[in-house]
Write an enzyme that holds these catalytic residues in place. Structure first.
Site: not given
Ligand code: GFB
Length: 297
Positions: A94-96, A123, A127, A166
Site C-alpha cells: 500500500s502507498s502508506c 499496517y 507492509k 475506506h
C-alpha cells in the site's frame, strides 16, 4: 477485493489452473498450515493479495491485529513460496508504506527515508516487512519476488462497513442512504482537505498481470492513476454519480490522516503500463456493484 480482481483478469487472459483458498479453509497466519498448503499444491505463481485491511479508523483502532496478522501472513507465505520453489511471486502492499511528509509524487526510492503517518503506522510497518522479505529472498536466493504498492483501491467486492471501510465505499454508501431517506446532509470525516489518489481495482489487477508477464525479476513498483483530488471533491463527485444533492458537513472530530500520498508511477509507465479507468467511470461501476448487493437497498 484485490484478489478476486486479479483472478478475473487472469481468467480473461485465458488462465484457468487456479489454486485458491478462502480464509475459512486456510488461515495464512498459521505457519504449519501455510507450509502444508504449499507442500501439497506446489503453486508455480503466487499473487499475495491477502491481508488485514481497512480504512483510517480500522487501522487506528486495531493496531495490534493489523501489524500481527499482516506480518504473519507475509512471513509465512513468502518463506513457504521460496521453500517450495515458487517461480514468481507478487506481493501487494500500500502507498502508506512511504514517509508521511515525503516529496510528492512519491518515488519508490523514498521508502524508509522518514517517519510514517501515525494512524496507519502498524499496517505500514507490516507492509514494509513484506517489501523487504521479497527484496532479501531475491538478494540471497535469487527468488523472483516483486512488490507492488497501489494507491487507495476501490471497486467491486469492496467492504461497506462504515466504521471500518475506506473513504470511497463509505461515501457511496452514505450518499445512497441519504438519497433514499431524503436526508439533507452527508457527513464527511475530517476536514475534507487531505488529497488521495484512487485506483480502480480492475486497473490494479491489470498492472499486476502486466508485471508478472514481464521479465522483471524483483523490485518495488508503485501503481496508481497519476492524479489525486481532495476528499471534498471526491464527496461531490460521488454525490453526483449517486444522484444526491444535499449539503456536506465535515466532522472534525475524525482524523484526516496523511495530507497527501500521490504516487510517482514512472517506473511502471516505463514498462508500458498506464491505468485506463477514469475516476467518475470507476465510481459509477462501483455504485452499480453496490446496488447489486440487495442488502444495501
Ligand atoms: O480511505 P481512508 O479511510 O484511509 O480515508 P487513508 C481517507 C480520507 O478520507 C481521510 C476521509 O482523510 C478520512 O478522514 N474520510 C471522509 C473518510 N469521510 C470518510 C468516511 O466516511 N470514511 C472513511 N474511512 N474516511 C488508509 C490507511 O488510509 O488507506 C491504510 O489507513 C491504507 O493503511 C489505505 O493505506 C489505502 O487513505 O487515510
Amino acid at each position: 477485493m484485490a484478489g478476486s480482481a486479479i483472478q478475473r483478469r487472469l481468467s480473461a487472459a485465458g488462465f484457468s489452473n487456479f489454486v485458491t483458498r478462502s480464509h475459512a479453509e486456510l488461515d495464512l497466519t498459521q505457519q504449519a498450515a501455510v507450509d502444508a498448503f504449499f507442500a501439497a499444491e506446489k503453486p508455480e505463481i503466487v499473487f499475495l493479495a491477502a491481508g488485514r485491511v481497512g480504512g483510517i479508523k480500522a487501522n487506528n483502532n486495531f493496531r495490534a491485529e493489523f501489524i500481527y496478522q499482516n506480518l504473519m501472513i507475509e512471513a509465512n507465505v513468502i518463506h513457504s513460496a521460496w521453500k517450495h520453489g515458487v517461480q514468481r511471486l507478487l506481493f501487494l502492499g500500500s502507498s502508506c508504506i512511504y514517509p508521511r511528509d515525503c516529496p510528492q509524487p512519491i518515488h519508490e526510492d523514498y521508502l524508509l527515508t522518514g517517519p510514517l503517518e501515525q494512524t496507519n503506522e502498524s499496517y505500514a510497518v507490516a507492509k514494509i516487512l513484506g517489501v523487504k522479505l521479497c527484496e532479501n529472498y531475491h538478494r540471497q536466493y535469487g527468488a523472483q519476488f516483486i512488490a507492488v504498492m497501489p494507491s487507495n483501491l476501490y471497486g467491486p467486492n469492496d467492504s461497506y462497513d462504515l466504521e471500518n471501510c475506506h473513504v470511497l465505499p463509505a461515501l457511496i454508501c452514505k450518499a445512497h442512504a441519504a438519497k433514499m431517506s431524503g436526508a439533507s446532509e452527508l457527513v464527511v470525516w475530517g476536514s475534507g482537505l487531505p488529497r488521495r489518489e484512487f485506483l480502480f481495482v480492475e486497473d490494479m489487477a491489470d498492472a499486476c498481470v502486466h508485471l508478472m508477464e514481464s521479465n522483471i525479476e524483483s523490485g518495488l513498483f508503485n501503481v496508481g492513476m497519476g492524479s489525486d483530488l481532495p476528499i471534498s471533491e471526491l464527496a461531490e463527485l460521488i454525490m453526483e454519480v449517486v444522484g444526491y444533492n444535499g449539503r456536506i458537513v465535515y466532522d472534525h472530530s475524525q482524523p484526516d490522516g496523511t495530507p497527501r500520498k500521490l504516487l510517482n508511477i514512472n517506473r511502471l509507465k516505463g514498462l508500458g503500463w498506464t491505468a485506463q479507468t477514469q475516476l467518475r467511470e470507476g465510481i459509477a461501476l462501483t455504485y452499480k456493484d453496490f446496488l447489486s448487493r440487495t442488502d444495501h437497498l
